[in-house]
Design a protein around this motif. Sequence first.
Motif, PDB file in Angstrom:
ATOM      1  N   GLY A 123      44.540  28.318 134.147  1.00  0.00           N
ATOM      2  CA  GLY A 123      43.857  27.679 132.823  1.00  0.00           C
ATOM      3  C   GLY A 123      42.708  28.466 132.212  1.00  0.00           C
ATOM      4  N   ALA A 124      42.633  29.667 132.953  1.00  0.00           N
ATOM      5  CA  ALA A 124      41.686  30.553 132.151  1.00  0.00           C
ATOM      6  C   ALA A 124      42.132  31.266 131.278  1.00  0.00           C
ATOM      7  N   GLN A 125      40.987  31.633 130.459  1.00  0.00           N
ATOM      8  CA  GLN A 125      41.248  32.658 129.214  1.00  0.00           C
ATOM      9  C   GLN A 125      41.457  34.140 129.857  1.00  0.00           C
ATOM     10  N   VAL A 126      42.230  34.589 129.295  1.00  0.00           N
ATOM     11  CA  VAL A 126      42.759  36.054 130.025  1.00  0.00           C
ATOM     12  C   VAL A 126      41.686  37.202 128.918  1.00  0.00           C
ATOM     13  N   GLY A 127      40.671  37.631 129.552  1.00  0.00           N
ATOM     14  CA  GLY A 127      39.798  38.554 128.960  1.00  0.00           C
ATOM     15  C   GLY A 127      39.055  37.819 127.690  1.00  0.00           C
TER      16      GLY A 127
ATOM     17  N   LYS B 133      39.580  32.344 113.138  1.00  0.00           N
ATOM     18  CA  LYS B 133      39.683  33.820 112.875  1.00  0.00           C
ATOM     19  C   LYS B 133      39.905  34.573 114.295  1.00  0.00           C
ATOM     20  N   SER B 134      40.094  33.850 115.374  1.00  0.00           N
ATOM     21  CA  SER B 134      40.189  34.585 116.780  1.00  0.00           C
ATOM     22  C   SER B 134      41.488  34.303 117.151  1.00  0.00           C
ATOM     23  N   VAL B 135      41.974  35.387 118.279  1.00  0.00           N
ATOM     24  CA  VAL B 135      43.300  35.133 119.013  1.00  0.00           C
ATOM     25  C   VAL B 135      42.731  35.080 120.548  1.00  0.00           C
ATOM     26  N   ARG B 136      43.492  34.174 121.200  1.00  0.00           N
ATOM     27  CA  ARG B 136      43.017  34.006 122.430  1.00  0.00           C
ATOM     28  C   ARG B 136      44.466  33.846 123.427  1.00  0.00           C
ATOM     29  N   VAL B 137      44.300  34.430 124.626  1.00  0.00           N
ATOM     30  CA  VAL B 137      45.472  34.458 125.421  1.00  0.00           C
ATOM     31  C   VAL B 137      44.965  33.805 126.815  1.00  0.00           C
ATOM     32  N   TRP B 138      45.891  32.909 127.278  1.00  0.00           N
ATOM     33  CA  TRP B 138      45.422  31.988 128.480  1.00  0.00           C
ATOM     34  C   TRP B 138      46.391  32.172 129.541  1.00  0.00           C
ATOM     35  N   ASP B 139      45.986  32.037 130.700  1.00  0.00           N
ATOM     36  CA  ASP B 139      46.899  31.973 131.848  1.00  0.00           C
ATOM     37  C   ASP B 139      47.170  30.736 132.324  1.00  0.00           C
ATOM     38  N   VAL B 140      48.354  30.243 132.171  1.00  0.00           N
ATOM     39  CA  VAL B 140      48.921  28.913 132.517  1.00  0.00           C
ATOM     40  C   VAL B 140      48.630  28.299 133.820  1.00  0.00           C
TER      41      VAL B 140
ATOM     42  N   GLY C 107      56.864  31.545 130.798  1.00  0.00           N
ATOM     43  CA  GLY C 107      56.085  30.462 130.681  1.00  0.00           C
ATOM     44  C   GLY C 107      54.667  30.684 131.585  1.00  0.00           C
ATOM     45  N   ARG C 108      54.335  31.841 131.709  1.00  0.00           N
ATOM     46  CA  ARG C 108      53.084  31.985 132.554  1.00  0.00           C
ATOM     47  C   ARG C 108      51.908  32.188 131.818  1.00  0.00           C
ATOM     48  N   ARG C 109      52.036  32.780 130.467  1.00  0.00           N
ATOM     49  CA  ARG C 109      51.021  33.073 129.782  1.00  0.00           C
ATOM     50  C   ARG C 109      51.301  32.338 128.357  1.00  0.00           C
ATOM     51  N   VAL C 110      50.127  31.925 127.615  1.00  0.00           N
ATOM     52  CA  VAL C 110      50.119  31.527 126.294  1.00  0.00           C
ATOM     53  C   VAL C 110      49.358  32.262 125.362  1.00  0.00           C
ATOM     54  N   VAL C 111      49.554  32.436 124.126  1.00  0.00           N
ATOM     55  CA  VAL C 111      48.626  32.721 123.353  1.00  0.00           C
ATOM     56  C   VAL C 111      48.171  31.791 122.111  1.00  0.00           C
ATOM     57  N   SER C 112      47.159  31.853 121.344  1.00  0.00           N
ATOM     58  CA  SER C 112      47.059  31.048 120.605  1.00  0.00           C
ATOM     59  C   SER C 112      46.025  31.847 119.304  1.00  0.00           C
TER      60      SER C 112
END
Length: 1421
Positions: A1290-1294, A1280-1287, A1270-1275
């Motif tokens: 709250g920051a976007q990973v890369g 057309k983009s994919v984004r990964v988040w640090d729960v 539950g520590r990372r989220v992808v959307s």
Amino acid sequence: MQESLRQETGPSRKRRKIRSPDVFISHAGPDKLHIARPLSKKLHAQGLNCFLDKTSMEPGDCGGDEMTKAMESAKVGVFILSPEFAARKWTMRELRCFLRRRREAIGSEMRPPTLIPVFYRLSIRECRELEPELEPDRYRDDEGNNIFEVEKFFSVERQREASTDTVKRELQELAGITGIENHDRATNLPGDEFGPLARAHLVERVFLWVKKKSEEQEDDRLHDRILRPSTSIDTRAAVEQEADHLHDGVQQVSAAVESIRGGRGDVFKAVIRTECNPASIYVKLDSKGNDGSPNTCESRLKAAVLRRDRNEQVGATAVGQGGVGKTCALRAIAHDGEIKTEFSGGVYFMSLGKDGNVGRVIEELCLIVEASGGKQTAAEMREQSEFERVLVKVQAWFCSHVCLFIIDDVWVVNDIEANILQKLSVLADTAGGSGERRSKLLYSTRDRELRQLGERIAFEPRETEGKEAVDMLVHASEANRGEVDDARCKEAVSEILEMCGGLPLALNVAGTSVRYMRERWEGEVSEAWGEYLSRMKRRNTIRGESPKDGYSSLDGTLHTSLDILESDVGRSGETFGDISFRKIHRSLCVMKKQDRIPLSLVGDLWELDEVETEWYAKEMERVGLVELQYKKGCGGLRVHDLTHDFAVQEAQKEESVMVWYKKLADVCKQGRGLLAITESEGRESKDAREKYVFENIYRVLRQGGCAEELKNLFLKARWVKTVIQRGSVWQYEEAVKDLSSVLRNTGGSESLLRDTGEEDSVSAMELMMRAARLSVLFCGESSAGIYFQLYGRIKHKASELGSVQRILEEIKRYAPRPWVRPVSECVARADGRLVEQIVLPYARGVIQVGMDSSGEVYGCQVQGSGAEVTVFRQSAEKETKMVRLQGEFETESQSAGDVEARSVTSEVTRKKRSMTRATCATFCERKGYVVVGYEDGTLRLWSTSEKKVLRSFHGHRSEVRCVAMSGDGKRVVSGSFDKSVRVWDVETGAQVGEALVGHTDWVYSVAMSGDGRRVVSGSADKSVRVWDVETGAQVGKALVGHTDSLLCVAMSEDGRRVVSGSWGKSVRVWGVETGAQVGEALVGHTDWVCSVAMSGDGRRVASGSFDKSVRVWDVETGAQVGETLVGHTSKVWSVAMSGDGRRVVSGSMVDSVRVWDVERGAQVGEALVGHTSKVKSVAMSGDGKRVVSGSEDKSVRVWDVEMGEQVGEALVGHTDWVYSVAMSGDGRRVVSGSADMSVRVWDVETGAQVGEALVGHTSSVFCVAMSGDGRRVVSGSFDKSVRVWDVETGAQVGEALVGHTGPVDSVAMSEDGRRVVSGSDDKSVRVWDVERGITLYIGRGEDLGEIKSRFLTTPDLGTASHAGRRSQIFSKEGGIIQRREDGSEAVLAQLDGPEDLQIDHDHGVVIGRLGHLVAIMKLVV
């Protein structure tokens, strides 16, 4: 298209030589080979010679060669068309050829060739994409260009001209041809899973039609051969001999070439389904008088059946009692050689009787379908809860066959109505045409209340000593005429004839009894006649004098038969103990009229073994008391209705009828009891005895006074399961209603019922009855699937009713493994708001519904093509009736410029013709009138009872778009595309006043006050207008406020309030006198509001929407009343409301009509939790203990799998639809993605949002996933983009992971959150390294599941985990399916329109979306 038909250009090529083909297949485009090739193979496999070039011929190309010969000689032409290819020059050339041949054949009074258009929708873009799959070089010219793009007629205008509807209409006008269409959802796009299934279904439908037409050609050839006169032998003898010789051959040929219907394995075979008359029965069908015309009722009846006239029905009627020979005449006709020749599709005998009901009619129809090879079709018929749906399936089964349907002893009794013959007359409308052989319905009746049809032949007692009576008596006695004319017995014969009064039944009983005595007579056999007469005279009923009435003497003849059996003459020293023939004959009082009781059952009733039982039965048959029949080695007894009445009378004088019923009930319960019947899986009974017990046990227990035992039986889930499996819900429902009435009446007051515990069991019994009725539409033969339905529909009552709790425990104990147990609300409650479903005959069509104060539901549906209108009614007792009306007419003449009617020139008549089709309809239940609006601006008033047009209304200058009727049925209002509203007088057909004009755009909806004095209209100009019909003036100003086109309006009974709905998704209520809006707009629907209704007092409003829901509103408060009514799987096109606003009926464009109880809903003490709008996404925790859902109501909710209850409060924060949800492995965290472009993470235990919303996407977030911890989220997003988040932060990973060229609609994440898989509308799948922000792998969309398994350590629970078990239990077409070891499939659970069904095999959990509900189920293995 007509201009194209006259072109004669194009190359001519040399073709391979073929023999004269049966079928010519034209495929106008490369994609059509998907249809043409499998069709050709199927037809060749059936022995039909098809012309289809497979090597070098261009599609549809034609020249002066073998192709021309094929076109000129083929009996059937199949033209596979699509809108863009329908008007190609070579296709037009081939069409012209067949149309010319048809015209010439009709002119020469010959059979024309058959033309079958097949409309296969496909776009040019799809054809380009498809091209590489179909031999790419074959469809290119020398320069490498696609030959279908080179043609210059693919302009926008030409494509519009060549639309499917245009081609269909013109072919209909030219040749009366409608064609066959592919499913409108099907495409050839690679991602379309539905396309191949639709193509296979289309091939099967075309194959069926081609084979049918080919068989008709063969039938005509055989018919001509049979009837061709011979110079060497007598023509009539040749007919009879040839008919007998060829009949069996025709049956074998038909069975060999008949199609396999719909892939179900049903093969049609023509049969003669009826018993033969006993040898003692005398029937002469060919008797003629001196003038050569038939001179007996039997011969006249046969002649009427064979007569080719407009009478599709023939009735054998009797004005008095039975026994006049109707049934014997019907049986003889069924086996007659000429009849079998005329009706090559078979003869099908059904018997109803005075104990019959609609359930009996349905079962008889199922049996004739089974007898003709339709075992699976009959099974589907038994699943139907509406009689009309059963008739539709019967008609479809026999549609291409010329059959004789015989229905014996029809009565208006129980739930059979006087118009039953009108309903059954659809059986006669199955084959043939004007002047051709066609199916017929032959019936018999003696009920004066029955509304009879067609030609009627009266049956009466014969002349007392006439030739017919003498022949009947002598034939039954097996004496010769010399013996009868002998002076020693002539007087006795004459007196017996006089006593029998010409009644065929009495003559047969007397004749067989004399034969019995003659066979055992030790002296001169002629003396037996005198002895029989003496015995008759000794009976008290005769008193030594002839009553000269066959009915009065019938009891005497029956008594005499029993006297003979009881005497030494009958016994002849052969007895089995001291058994009384009179007693065992009295026992037959327990039989149902027109029924057959198994010998094994009556043997136990008589307390005799098998040998003894058969001996007594044969003895009684020899004196005409019973008829002994054998079917499949099982003996059974049948008695004439009047003989049955005699047995009842005698039993009442002695033991009483109830005593015999109690004894039969005890016999039925022998062995392991009645529930042993439920142990056999499927619809088939193990033997005739079990079948008889199952079908008659309600009657036996009820008549035997065993109400308590019957109640206990109805409270057994195993019994109700078997009722559904065997298609007996009709009979079961009537029995439950009857028993409930008895228990409530005998139980006294409601409080007394509660004190004795009877109320609990009666309520549970009625609940199960409603559950069974609602379940029928979703059940097959699988016990597991039925138990799923029953459990889910009654489980909410378990805490309230002890009987329900016991039923649920029984289901859990006896349900076969595996089975699916509903945890949440997965199906409609048996006592919930949904109280009824009515399935309509069309898969698509405009519908209007209504409801009266008694709860009767009614309405009409216009078929999608406008060719037919169905009117339906369902009474408060839930009996549904349907009437079909023609929807297509020639355009009526209008004044100049009124209507630009579509007009074409017929190649046959060379005259201008134009067709108009139905567009809308309204039904007045009180008058039985239907008013139908048409494309040409006319309206027609229909009488549903007479099925004919009473008058037409003329005035509109364009298509009629809407129509409504006043409550008293005296006035009609219509709205049109000509922007006008018009009111009509129903009786005169005249327009009332001038047209009501004022709208500046199309009029979409109209309604009328109860007295017809006020009219309201809604228009695309966004306004609502109210009109005074008497003055023609508008009442006040236009009611404005809607921001989009008005789709629907309704008016209160007194005309003082108006409600309207619009494209803008809102509902508004108006005060007519003030012209002001009442309160605020009623909002909640998420799509167009296309129907509204108002209670009589205007205080409640119902609305139906394209969002598939129905909502009820309180006008005074503006609040929604109760929950949203959901369940429809398509747009809700029409709603109506009872006068008191307590019930609502809704009609969908696709699935059904549903009736709702507004007052019902949440039970007392039950929290109103759950989504209020459609659920868009569901997901499961890794341990299978929790489920999360996201909805259009903008909320996220978490559910406990074991209890099916919501965990905590709704998680709210999103400002738009929640498109996607996911859950951590332990179920403690949830992530959601929304149309508000944000991603949010939630703590399930606290209900709080974790941190701020994760924002960065520039469009809707379609999909989300979460790492195991539950520590990372992808959307993934529409951007057309994919984004990964640090729960945690709250920051976007890369950076955003970009590379897809279409919206991202699927994402998944590894356990540690370091890898991501994404799927996109661009048909690609990408594997991402999150830390480096790079793509590791690119694959195809169809390999998504495999790629996830390869690159992610955690398998997707919906598609992966344990392949072996996944292959055995899977989701398919809205159900959970088990694949058995033999390869067959069983439905474990069928839901009504579910989406996104997911199976977690590891934890035995199934979840899915069900409208606004989250479906949670446990898989019990």
